[in-house]
Motif scaffolding. Structure first.
Motif, short mmCIF file in Angstrom:
data_model
loop_
_atom_site.label_atom_id
_atom_site.label_comp_id
_atom_site.label_asym_id
_atom_site.label_seq_id
_atom_site.Cartn_x
_atom_site.Cartn_y
_atom_site.Cartn_z
N UNK A 180 -76.42 91.88 -4.71
CA UNK A 180 -75.56 92.45 -5.07
C UNK A 180 -76.21 92.92 -6.37
N UNK A 181 -74.95 93.40 -7.79
CA UNK A 181 -75.73 94.23 -8.80
C UNK A 181 -74.23 93.62 -9.35
N UNK A 182 -74.58 93.51 -10.47
CA UNK A 182 -73.66 92.73 -11.69
C UNK A 182 -74.07 92.55 -13.07
N UNK A 183 -73.52 92.33 -14.28
CA UNK A 183 -74.38 92.63 -15.21
C UNK A 183 -74.59 91.30 -15.95
N UNK A 184 -73.83 90.37 -15.74
CA UNK A 184 -73.15 89.70 -16.24
C UNK A 184 -74.82 88.38 -15.78
N UNK A 185 -75.43 87.73 -16.59
CA UNK A 185 -76.37 86.78 -16.17
C UNK A 185 -76.53 85.49 -17.08
N UNK A 186 -77.29 84.25 -16.66
CA UNK A 186 -77.50 82.92 -17.12
C UNK A 186 -78.41 82.62 -16.38
N UNK A 187 -79.07 81.71 -17.34
CA UNK A 187 -79.91 81.39 -17.54
C UNK A 187 -80.07 79.41 -17.22
N UNK A 188 -78.97 78.99 -17.68
CA UNK A 188 -79.47 78.39 -17.09
C UNK A 188 -77.68 77.81 -16.60
N UNK A 189 -77.74 75.95 -16.40
CA UNK A 189 -76.65 76.01 -16.30
C UNK A 189 -76.06 74.40 -17.61
N UNK A 191 -74.03 72.39 -21.12
CA UNK A 191 -74.34 72.03 -21.84
C UNK A 191 -74.14 71.15 -22.88
N UNK A 192 -74.94 70.44 -23.99
CA UNK A 192 -74.84 69.31 -24.58
C UNK A 192 -73.69 69.25 -24.80
N UNK A 193 -72.98 70.02 -25.45
CA UNK A 193 -71.51 69.59 -26.23
C UNK A 193 -71.26 68.78 -25.57
N UNK A 194 -69.69 68.41 -26.78
CA UNK A 194 -68.44 67.37 -25.95
C UNK A 194 -67.36 68.15 -26.21
N UNK A 195 -66.91 69.50 -26.93
CA UNK A 195 -66.17 70.03 -27.77
C UNK A 195 -65.08 69.86 -26.50
N UNK A 196 -63.86 68.69 -27.68
CA UNK A 196 -62.79 68.66 -26.74
C UNK A 196 -61.78 70.29 -26.18
N UNK A 197 -62.52 70.96 -26.61
CA UNK A 197 -61.77 71.97 -25.34
C UNK A 197 -62.11 72.62 -24.44
N UNK A 198 -63.34 71.80 -24.55
CA UNK A 198 -63.90 72.16 -23.21
C UNK A 198 -63.91 72.39 -22.81
N UNK A 199 -63.63 72.37 -20.47
CA UNK A 199 -64.11 71.62 -19.80
C UNK A 199 -65.97 71.56 -19.21
N UNK A 203 -67.42 69.39 -16.32
CA UNK A 203 -68.23 69.78 -14.85
C UNK A 203 -69.56 69.42 -14.96
N UNK A 204 -70.51 69.72 -15.85
CA UNK A 204 -71.71 69.28 -16.29
C UNK A 204 -72.42 68.67 -16.49
N UNK A 205 -71.67 67.79 -16.87
CA UNK A 205 -71.81 65.69 -17.07
C UNK A 205 -72.44 66.14 -18.56
N UNK A 206 -72.45 67.16 -19.11
CA UNK A 206 -73.75 67.08 -20.46
C UNK A 206 -74.98 67.47 -19.91
#
Length: 561
Positions: A180-189, A191-199, A203-206
């Motif tokens: 496929x061809x796309x512009x959005x890429x990701x290096x990782x999966x 996040x170590x954060x624990x923001x109350x507004x974020x899922x 999902x990733x167990x921090x």
């Protein structure tokens, strides 16, 4: 098997369309795993298909898929449901599978309520989805109850298998840029954060996992060969592993990839070294999630940032010529006129050159949502309402719609008023290897004032003057094409045709074949009555309709002379 992977539409139009128009990277990875295993798979970006709804049925009839998978990020769940209903009508044998963060948190609600949904993939989806496809093909042996990370119906009731183990080595996944061809890429999966507004924490167990530098840059290089020159690095914490980021940047430079890209980072993760390498490798914009200038509100959102770290992150990026963008959230627990004032005070200190202001939303899978369910005594059936989200202020008796909307208007209006002064305050580091990047940075920013969003803001009284200053500052660093053209256009708009012609002529010494510079200069020469010279500019581009029209005007003027 023939499989369609669909990113469905949202209920509401977005002010910032870039927030929703890109297919989530996970869908491409699932598509790559399926393609690698012999499936006939297509990824359809239907984020705006509701504008041409007849195409939904037409496509499904033409494709006759065996399986239709949907990437659900919660706010587009109704789009997925409505497309699934159409699919069940026109290709009733097709299996319907929902996945993504929205399906992960609402699998029970979705399977209990919507008969058109056959299965949900919960959590990381590549291998659960592949195994589910394998079972569809065999229709024998152990069913979905034996596949980790799958929600299904057992005796008519929703059931869920244990969560699948996280993929240890992300590099084992086939590179989706092969298919496929796309512009959005990701290096990782993750996040170590624990923001109350974020899922993300649920999902990733921090936990955070990374691709290698080779895998990531190979992907960029393949996409670049396929015509992609600008990338959005969508990781929430791109600079978390500084050595890895520096290695990626070195490889981009060594491979001579002429690309530009934007990244998202946490202010605690960046320093002068990593930002220097990011800029050298083509990073032109960095976004930081600040959320609020009030320490108390950041505490309520579980965003433990210090003002000093915020100020340092913005200052270092700007001095290296990276456009800084800040994310802010308003209408938060404890929000008042005073806390909005604190946010504005912080904005004046950090001088972001772009900013996005959101009202605080409540989504499933977040700590805010769990708190709301406890306070209100509700369950997931609240999502039977045809809404994308719940605004936090609707659940807080201390906040009203009028008050929160006024907060947003105050933030946006004051920020826009300050923008020209932020541009004037830019001071760039004196490093010769960064001079071309400095010119690019200044001219890009100038263009937002002369042609982009900032040209439309009523709070900015003279956007062309702000742009003129930036274009003028760019050229001493490097003969930047955009700066020559921008200055030429501004002089032209002001009726200063000789100044316009002169600066464009200077640009043509470096870019003699540039259509834009030649045509723009030709227009200025026409206004100076120099039709023969102008004709020389236009005649270089016989295939350009605009140039041909101008050339005819010059010939008519010369005939009359």
């Amino acid at each position: 098997m023939k499989i369609l992977l669909i990113y469905p539409y949202f209920l509401e139009e977005r002010i910032h369309k870039e927030d929703v128009e890109a297919v989530p990277m996970g869908l491409y990875y699932i598509g790559a795993v399926l393609a690698e295993n012999g499936c006939d798979v297509k990824v359809l970006n239907w984020h705006d298909i509701q504008k041409a709804p007849e195409k939904i049925e037409q496509t499904l009839v033409a494709e006759k898929p065996d399986v239709v998978g949907f990437s659900i990020v919660h706010a587009n769940r109704w789009g997925g449901i409505e497309i699934a209903r159409t699919a069940k009508k026109v290709v009733p044998e097709a299996k319907i599978v929902f996945g993504g963060v929205g399906a992960t948190y609402l699998w029970e609600h979705l399977l209990k309520t919507f008969a058109e949904i056959d299965y949900c993939v919960v959590g990381e989806g590549e291998y659960p989805f592949l195994k589910l496809i394998g079972w569809f093909e065999r229709q024998a042996g152990d069913g979905p109850e034996a596949i980790a990370g799958v929600a299904y119906r057992k005796d008519g009731l929703p059931a869920l298998t244990p969560k699948d183990k996280p993929i240890k080595d992300l590099d084992e996944l086939p590179d989706p840029s092969r298919f496929f061809t796309f512009q959005h890429v990701s290096l990782s999966r993750g996040c170590p954060g624990n923001c109350t507004f974020c899922g993300s924490p649920g999902f990733w167990d921090r936990r955070v996992r990374f691709h290698s530098a080779n895998y990531f840059v190979d992907q960029l290089e393949r996409l670049h060969r396929n015509g992609v020159n600008f990338f959005y690095v969508s990781d929430d914490t791109f600079a978390l592993k500084k050595d890895l980021v520096v290695e990626i940047c070195r490889q981009i430079i060594e491979r001579k990839l002429s690309i530009s890209w934007a990244a998202i980072c946490r202010v605690n993760d960046v320093d002068a070294e990593v930002l220097y390498w990011m800029r050298r490798a083509g990073c032109c914009q960095i976004s930081y999630g600040i959320e609020s200038g009030s320490p108390e509100i950041r505490k309520a959102l579980n965003k433990p940032l210090k003002d000093e770290a915020i100020e340092q992150a913005f200052a270092v990026a700007t001095v290296l010529g990276i456009l800084t963008r800040a994310y802010f959230i308003y209408g938060c627990p404890g929000e008042t006129e005073e806390t909005i004032g604190e946010t504005l005070a912080l904005i004046e200190k950090i001088k972001p050159l772009a900013a996005i202001f959101y009202i605080l939303d409540i989504f499933p899978g977040t700590a805010l949502y769990e708190d709301y369910k406890r306070r209100a005594g509700i369950d997931d059936d609240i999502w039977l309402d045809k809404v994308e989200d719940i605004l936090y202020f609707e659940t807080d008796p201390d906040l009203t719609r009028e008050k929160v909307l006024a907060f947003g208007e105050r933030l946006r209006s004051e920020y826009r008023r300050l923008l020209p002064s932020f541009a004037d305050a830019i001071r760039l580091v004196d490093k010769k290897d960064l001079y071309p990047f400095h010119a690019d940075f200044l001219s890009r920013l100038a263009m937002t004032f002369s042609h982009g969003d900032y040209s439309q803001f009523s709070e900015i009284k003279d956007p062309d003057e702000a742009a003129r200053k930036l274009y003028s500052r760019a050229l001493p660093f490097y003969p930047d094409h955009r700066a020559f053209l921008g200055l030429g256009i501004i002089h032209q708009k002001r009726g200063r045709f000789k100044e316009s012609s002169d600066i464009l002529e200077s640009g043509l010494r470096y870019y003699p074949e540039s259509e834009h510079l030649n045509i723009c200069r030709g227009v200025s020469l026409m206004n100076l009555g120099k039709y023969e010279e102008a004709l020389g500019c236009f005649s270089k581009f016989p295939g350009n309709e605009q140039a041909k029209d101008f050339a005819r005007s010059c010939e008519e003027a010369l005939d009359k002379a």
